[in-house]
Design a protein around this motif. Structure first.
Motif, PDB file in Angstrom:
ATOM      1  N   ALA A 451      54.043  19.989 168.528  1.00 25.89           N
ATOM      2  CA  ALA A 451      54.333  21.043 169.159  1.00 25.89           C
ATOM      3  C   ALA A 451      53.039  21.993 169.056  1.00 25.89           C
ATOM      4  O   ALA A 451      52.157  22.134 168.044  1.00 25.89           O
ATOM      5  N   CYS A 452      52.985  23.189 169.779  1.00 25.99           N
ATOM      6  CA  CYS A 452      52.145  24.368 169.568  1.00 25.99           C
ATOM      7  C   CYS A 452      52.821  25.163 168.507  1.00 25.99           C
ATOM      8  O   CYS A 452      54.045  25.517 168.725  1.00 25.99           O
ATOM      9  N   VAL A 453      52.150  25.795 167.620  1.00 25.43           N
ATOM     10  CA  VAL A 453      52.859  26.469 166.643  1.00 25.43           C
ATOM     11  C   VAL A 453      52.191  27.985 166.459  1.00 25.43           C
ATOM     12  O   VAL A 453      51.042  28.036 166.302  1.00 25.43           O
ATOM     13  N   VAL A 454      52.945  28.887 166.309  1.00 26.32           N
ATOM     14  CA  VAL A 454      52.652  30.049 166.009  1.00 26.32           C
ATOM     15  C   VAL A 454      53.223  30.545 164.547  1.00 26.32           C
ATOM     16  O   VAL A 454      54.465  30.487 164.556  1.00 26.32           O
ATOM     17  N   VAL A 455      52.403  30.651 163.855  1.00 26.76           N
ATOM     18  CA  VAL A 455      52.525  30.840 162.298  1.00 26.76           C
ATOM     19  C   VAL A 455      52.683  32.352 162.214  1.00 26.76           C
ATOM     20  O   VAL A 455      51.473  33.196 162.378  1.00 26.76           O
ATOM     21  N   ALA A 456      53.802  32.721 161.870  1.00 24.98           N
ATOM     22  CA  ALA A 456      54.261  34.263 161.770  1.00 24.98           C
ATOM     23  C   ALA A 456      54.645  34.631 160.265  1.00 24.98           C
ATOM     24  O   ALA A 456      55.119  34.144 159.517  1.00 24.98           O
ATOM     25  N   ASP A 457      53.718  35.679 159.728  1.00 24.22           N
ATOM     26  CA  ASP A 457      54.070  36.132 158.502  1.00 24.22           C
ATOM     27  C   ASP A 457      53.746  37.545 158.459  1.00 24.22           C
ATOM     28  O   ASP A 457      52.917  38.218 159.233  1.00 24.22           O
ATOM     29  N   LEU A 458      54.113  38.236 157.219  1.00 20.35           N
ATOM     30  CA  LEU A 458      53.946  39.856 157.187  1.00 20.35           C
ATOM     31  C   LEU A 458      52.655  39.973 157.026  1.00 20.35           C
ATOM     32  O   LEU A 458      51.919  40.923 157.167  1.00 20.35           O
ATOM     33  N   ASP A 459      51.719  39.146 156.074  1.00 22.15           N
ATOM     34  CA  ASP A 459      50.343  38.972 156.127  1.00 22.15           C
ATOM     35  C   ASP A 459      49.435  38.362 157.060  1.00 22.15           C
ATOM     36  O   ASP A 459      49.541  37.050 156.965  1.00 22.15           O
ATOM     37  N   ALA A 463      48.600  34.335 157.446  1.00 19.14           N
ATOM     38  CA  ALA A 463      49.173  33.493 158.575  1.00 19.14           C
ATOM     39  C   ALA A 463      47.910  32.818 159.422  1.00 19.14           C
ATOM     40  O   ALA A 463      48.138  31.741 159.842  1.00 19.14           O
ATOM     41  N   ARG A 464      46.807  33.675 159.472  1.00 23.56           N
ATOM     42  CA  ARG A 464      45.690  32.720 160.159  1.00 23.56           C
ATOM     43  C   ARG A 464      45.328  32.033 159.591  1.00 23.56           C
ATOM     44  O   ARG A 464      44.771  30.861 159.884  1.00 23.56           O
ATOM     45  N   ALA A 465      45.117  31.969 158.278  1.00 23.69           N
ATOM     46  CA  ALA A 465      44.628  30.753 157.193  1.00 23.69           C
ATOM     47  C   ALA A 465      45.496  29.549 157.410  1.00 23.69           C
ATOM     48  O   ALA A 465      45.017  28.437 157.469  1.00 23.69           O
ATOM     49  N   ALA A 466      46.949  29.945 157.244  1.00 22.20           N
ATOM     50  CA  ALA A 466      47.716  28.710 157.232  1.00 22.20           C
ATOM     51  C   ALA A 466      47.694  28.026 158.684  1.00 22.20           C
ATOM     52  O   ALA A 466      47.609  26.829 159.080  1.00 22.20           O
ATOM     53  N   ALA A 467      47.459  28.884 159.888  1.00 17.01           N
ATOM     54  CA  ALA A 467      47.473  28.379 161.172  1.00 17.01           C
ATOM     55  C   ALA A 467      46.068  27.550 161.066  1.00 17.01           C
ATOM     56  O   ALA A 467      45.930  26.475 161.779  1.00 17.01           O
ATOM     57  N   ALA A 468      44.937  28.101 160.695  1.00 17.17           N
ATOM     58  CA  ALA A 468      43.844  27.303 160.665  1.00 17.17           C
ATOM     59  C   ALA A 468      43.878  25.793 159.790  1.00 17.17           C
ATOM     60  O   ALA A 468      43.234  24.780 160.274  1.00 17.17           O
ATOM     61  N   ASP A 469      44.578  25.880 158.735  1.00 14.47           N
ATOM     62  CA  ASP A 469      44.918  24.539 158.153  1.00 14.47           C
ATOM     63  C   ASP A 469      45.565  23.643 159.141  1.00 14.47           C
ATOM     64  O   ASP A 469      45.456  22.333 158.893  1.00 14.47           O
ATOM     65  N   LEU A 470      46.299  24.059 160.311  1.00 16.40           N
ATOM     66  CA  LEU A 470      46.988  23.058 160.905  1.00 16.40           C
ATOM     67  C   LEU A 470      46.181  22.588 161.989  1.00 16.40           C
ATOM     68  O   LEU A 470      46.368  21.414 162.599  1.00 16.40           O
ATOM     69  N   GLY A 471      44.976  23.280 162.408  1.00 18.26           N
ATOM     70  CA  GLY A 471      44.099  22.829 163.444  1.00 18.26           C
ATOM     71  C   GLY A 471      43.521  23.976 164.328  1.00 18.26           C
ATOM     72  O   GLY A 471      43.763  25.104 163.992  1.00 18.26           O
ATOM     73  N   PRO A 472      42.849  23.617 165.356  1.00 16.90           N
ATOM     74  CA  PRO A 472      42.199  24.606 166.065  1.00 16.90           C
ATOM     75  C   PRO A 472      43.019  25.528 166.779  1.00 16.90           C
ATOM     76  O   PRO A 472      44.427  25.459 166.765  1.00 16.90           O
ATOM     77  N   ALA A 473      42.668  26.672 167.678  1.00 17.55           N
ATOM     78  CA  ALA A 473      43.666  27.612 168.227  1.00 17.55           C
ATOM     79  C   ALA A 473      44.501  26.879 169.283  1.00 17.55           C
ATOM     80  O   ALA A 473      45.572  27.426 169.853  1.00 17.55           O
ATOM     81  N   ASP A 474      44.330  25.582 169.764  1.00 18.12           N
ATOM     82  CA  ASP A 474      44.949  24.945 170.822  1.00 18.12           C
ATOM     83  C   ASP A 474      46.200  24.447 169.859  1.00 18.12           C
ATOM     84  O   ASP A 474      47.257  23.946 170.774  1.00 18.12           O
ATOM     85  N   VAL A 475      46.197  24.229 168.777  1.00 16.89           N
ATOM     86  CA  VAL A 475      47.138  23.882 168.074  1.00 16.89           C
ATOM     87  C   VAL A 475      48.323  24.725 167.358  1.00 16.89           C
ATOM     88  O   VAL A 475      49.423  24.772 167.475  1.00 16.89           O
ATOM     89  N   ALA A 476      47.441  25.866 166.748  1.00 21.20           N
ATOM     90  CA  ALA A 476      48.323  26.931 166.076  1.00 21.20           C
ATOM     91  C   ALA A 476      47.407  28.241 166.049  1.00 21.20           C
ATOM     92  O   ALA A 476      46.192  28.244 166.115  1.00 21.20           O
ATOM     93  N   VAL A 477      48.310  29.218 166.066  1.00 18.94           N
ATOM     94  CA  VAL A 477      47.690  30.488 165.888  1.00 18.94           C
ATOM     95  C   VAL A 477      48.617  31.321 164.806  1.00 18.94           C
ATOM     96  O   VAL A 477      49.750  31.037 164.713  1.00 18.94           O
ATOM     97  N   GLY A 478      47.933  32.206 164.258  1.00 21.98           N
ATOM     98  CA  GLY A 478      48.692  33.086 163.100  1.00 21.98           C
ATOM     99  C   GLY A 478      48.784  34.535 163.816  1.00 21.98           C
ATOM    100  O   GLY A 478      47.875  35.010 164.426  1.00 21.98           O
ATOM    101  N   VAL A 479      49.914  35.010 163.571  1.00 17.32           N
ATOM    102  CA  VAL A 479      50.156  36.346 164.000  1.00 17.32           C
ATOM    103  C   VAL A 479      50.910  37.290 162.810  1.00 17.32           C
ATOM    104  O   VAL A 479      51.779  36.562 162.126  1.00 17.32           O
TER     105      VAL A 479
END
Length: 685
Positions: A451-459, A463-479
């Motif tokens: 899946a492509c994952v949007v990591v959403a969090d209050l911080d 959120a961006r750090a957690a998304a980066a742990d999953l892979g590049p922006a084609d895999v996950a982004v943090g919002v």
């Protein structure tokens, strides 16, 4: 014996890799996975102990910018050149690709590409074949041959269009032999080829050809190669533009996924917006892209909206639906005009590129990278059109030739060799509270399953750090999202839609907990937990449902509730009440959204201590005090009260979310799955 074990001892391969990476890193020189490079040299044959002449060439499907030694095909040069004597002619030249397998040296390495002959037959130690925008602009100009002579004199030679293959390799070899002053060639409708005696000289020649073409186009282009700006088709202001794009994206993704589910990408760069504001863009877009690498990823032409950006949204959506039906009919007619008994079946009639004046470009593919690359290639095509129209007239190869490339048996074989998609491929997931604990584990599992994952969090930073742990922006982004704020929720959903084209899977996981006896629970305690979990889940589900319904592709909504939604424990009124609220939202939404093919299910975990942000934030200490144990023993305490005597971890909750959404439970909705290792008091009745 590995082919990489027996490389040339003189540094030939490292120099080739360095040259390839340098050229591939510059988008002016070539595009992703486009072009190929080679080097010839000598190595010791481990069988005979004697020297053998070898060809190292970028293999099929590789990318120059990230090429490593394992991405090279290594062939015996004498055997590849000997194929000229058994070459059966252009009508059967596809057979030569299979023959390359009998020329390989050693084991391992990449599969030889269709361009291998070009590199082997050209009498030069080093050869580059690239797809620079400036070079293709000359190659696709109506008078490209004349322009090539004007720009380069006798140092670069024109080679008329020919489909890549063995004959093209023979053509370029003959041109080089007949033109001893030449350092390269412009290949009509295709790109450029350069050569040199050393790797440095070859790279220098490639760069010189490209930069010379760029300078010529810049100095000689007419002021407005795409014509004047059409009043009313100017770009919308940025905020308005992105809002319109977010509103259109679900509708467009639904249209682009009629045959096969697609992931999308939005691009509103200046070059795209300027092209779409100009008078000539309908004519040029209808002519389609040119270079084979382009239209293999963009299809022969895009779908272009013919309404101004200020048109009412409902009119735009209706018109897009009409244009989509016309596009599908035109594509089928294109296929039927050119297909014969040996042609592969039509792969799908939906557009890969949709152009919306004043808003931008939407590109589609089987995953986020493919969608992004399709958009990048169409941007290349815009640059090519600008260059060709600036000094001549854009004249891409004939439609029949495009079909021969798009439905090439060798291309079909390449597609057949691709690995089977992962279970959640093409699915776009939004997970709230995903920067830590259960949410992060869910996001990781969904990403691992495709899946492509949007990591959403209050911080946002987390959120961006957690998304980066999953892979590049084609895999996950943090919002960032405050799920209790309707504007913030809508903005987060819009970001998800613009990042990946839409939504398929939403996980309501954001939460917190305050454990107090009734008489100590404040109104603020009550309101905070209900705002985040009950109201927050409602707002996220509502915003996501608008997208899911507009797409018409079904979808999944999953609530991470709790065993506390059915289990009564002490000192936990506010938290357990709100979890019961969430649990019933599952049932209510399952009943309401089922007609749209949207499944709504829940997961009821027991207390997840390890890795939990909630427990680390004070909840663990409060619950430990309630039970009269040390906080560090809380996980073991929870485990011992279960039937299985096992502690529940974030990964176990993620497993349940995956099972509910991966497709095997396609007929299950309104269900709560316990993930509590067996708590009899929480058994569902």
């Amino acid at each position: 014996m590995s082919s990489t074990t027996h490389g040339a001892a003189d540094g030939t391969v490292p120099a080739l890799i360095a040259r390839s990476n340098a050229l591939g890193a510059d988008p002016r020189f070539t595009n992703y996975a486009g072009g190929n490079t080679s080097a010839k040299g000598t190595a010791t044959d481990p069988v005979t102990g004697r020297d053998v002449d070898l060809l190292w060439v970028k293999g099929s499907g590789g990318d120059l910018g990230t090429l490593t030694e394992g991405g090279l095909a290594v062939l015996r040069l004498d055997r590849v050149r000997a194929l000229e004597h058994v070459y059966p002619g252009v009508e059967r030249e596809d057979e030569m690709v299979a023959a390359f397998d009998f020329c390989l040296h050693g084991r391992g390495g990449a599969a030889p590409s269709i361009d291998t002959a070009m590199h082997a037959l050209v009498d030069a130690a080093h050869v580059d074949h690239l797809h620079p925008d400036a070079g293709i602009a000359l190659a696709c100009a109506a008078d490209g041959e004349k322009l090539t002579e004007q720009v380069f004199g006798d140092e670069v030679v024109w080679v008329p269009w020919r489909r890549p293959g063995f004959q093209l390799g023979l053509d370029i070899a003959a041109v080089k032999e007949a033109n001893p002053a030449a350092v390269g060639a412009v290949l009509g409708g295709h790109g450029i080829t350069a050569w040199g005696d050393t790797s440095e000289q070859c790279e220098q020649n490639s760069r010189w050809i490209i930069e010379t073409a760029e300078r010529f186009l810049a100095r000689n282009s007419v002021p407005e190669p795409f014509g004047p700006v059409v009043p009313g088709f100017e770009p919308l202001p940025p905020a308005e533009r992105r809002a319109r794009a977010a509103a259109l994206a679900p509708v467009l993704r639904g249209l682009a996924s009629r045959d096969t589910p697609q992931v999308g990408r939005f691009d509103d760069t200046d070059a795209v917006l300027d092209f779409l504001s100009r008078a000539e863009h309908p004519r040029l877009a209808a002519q389609g892209t040119s270079c084979p690498d382009h239209f293999l990823r963009t299809k022969v032409r895009p779908l272009v909206l013919d309404l101004p950006p200020t048109a009412p949204l409902e009119d735009v959506q209706a018109r897009l639906t009409q244009l989509h039906e016309a596009y599908r009919a035109d594509y089928r007619a294109y296929y039927e005009r050119h297909a014969d008994a040996d042609s592969p079946a039509m792969r799908g009639a939906d557009p890969a590129i949709v152009l919306v004046p004043g808003v931008g470009m939407f590109s589609y593919g089987r995953d986020a990278q493919t969608a992004r690359v399709a958009g990048e290639f169409y941007l290349n095509a815009i640059n090519v059109m600008r260059g060709a129209e600036g000094v001549s007239r854009y004249a891409p190869i004939e439609e029949s030739e495009k079909f021969r490339i798009e439905y090439w048996a060798l291309e079909e074989a390449k597609l057949a060799r691709m690995p089977a998609p992962r279970p959640l491929a093409t699915r776009i997931a939004l997970v709230t509270g995903a920067a830590s604990g259960i949410g992060k584990a869910i996001a990781a599992r969904l990403a691992a399953e495709g899946a492509c994952v949007v990591v959403a969090d209050l911080d946002l930073d987390k959120a961006r750090a957690a998304a980066a742990d999953l892979g590049p922006a084609d895999v996950a982004v943090g919002v960032a999202v405050d799920v209790s704020n309707p504007d913030a929720v809508r903005a987060a959903v819009d970001e998800a839609v613009l990042a990946f084209g839409g939504l398929d899977l939403v996980v309501n996981n954001a939460g917190l907990s305050i454990s107090k006896p009734l008489l100590e629970t404040t109104e603020r305690d009550w309101d905070l937990q209900h705002d985040v979990m009950a109201k927050g889940s409602f707002l996220v589900s509502q915003a996501a449902a608008r997208v899911l319904i507009a797409q018409g592709l079904g979808g999944d909504v999953v609530y991470v509730a709790s065993k506390n939604s059915v289990f009564a424990g002490p000192n936990n009124l506010a938290y357990s009440a709100v979890k019961a609220d969430q649990a019933h939202q599952v049932r209510l939404l399952a009943a309401e959204l089922g007609e749209h093919g949207i499944k709504v299910n829940g997961v009821n975990p027991d207390g997840v201590v390890r890795g939990s942000g909630i427990f680390a934030g004070g909840w663990g200490a409060q619950r430990a005090a309630t039970y009269g144990i040390a906080e560090q023993d809380l996980g073991a305490f929870y485990a011992q009260r279960t039937l299985l005597k096992r502690e529940v971890l974030p990964e176990h909750v993620a497993n349940a979310v995956f099972v509910l959404t991966a497709g095997e439970l396609s007929h299950t909705t309104g269900l709560h799955v316990p993930v509590d290792a067996g708590v009899p008091a929480a058994f569902l009745r």
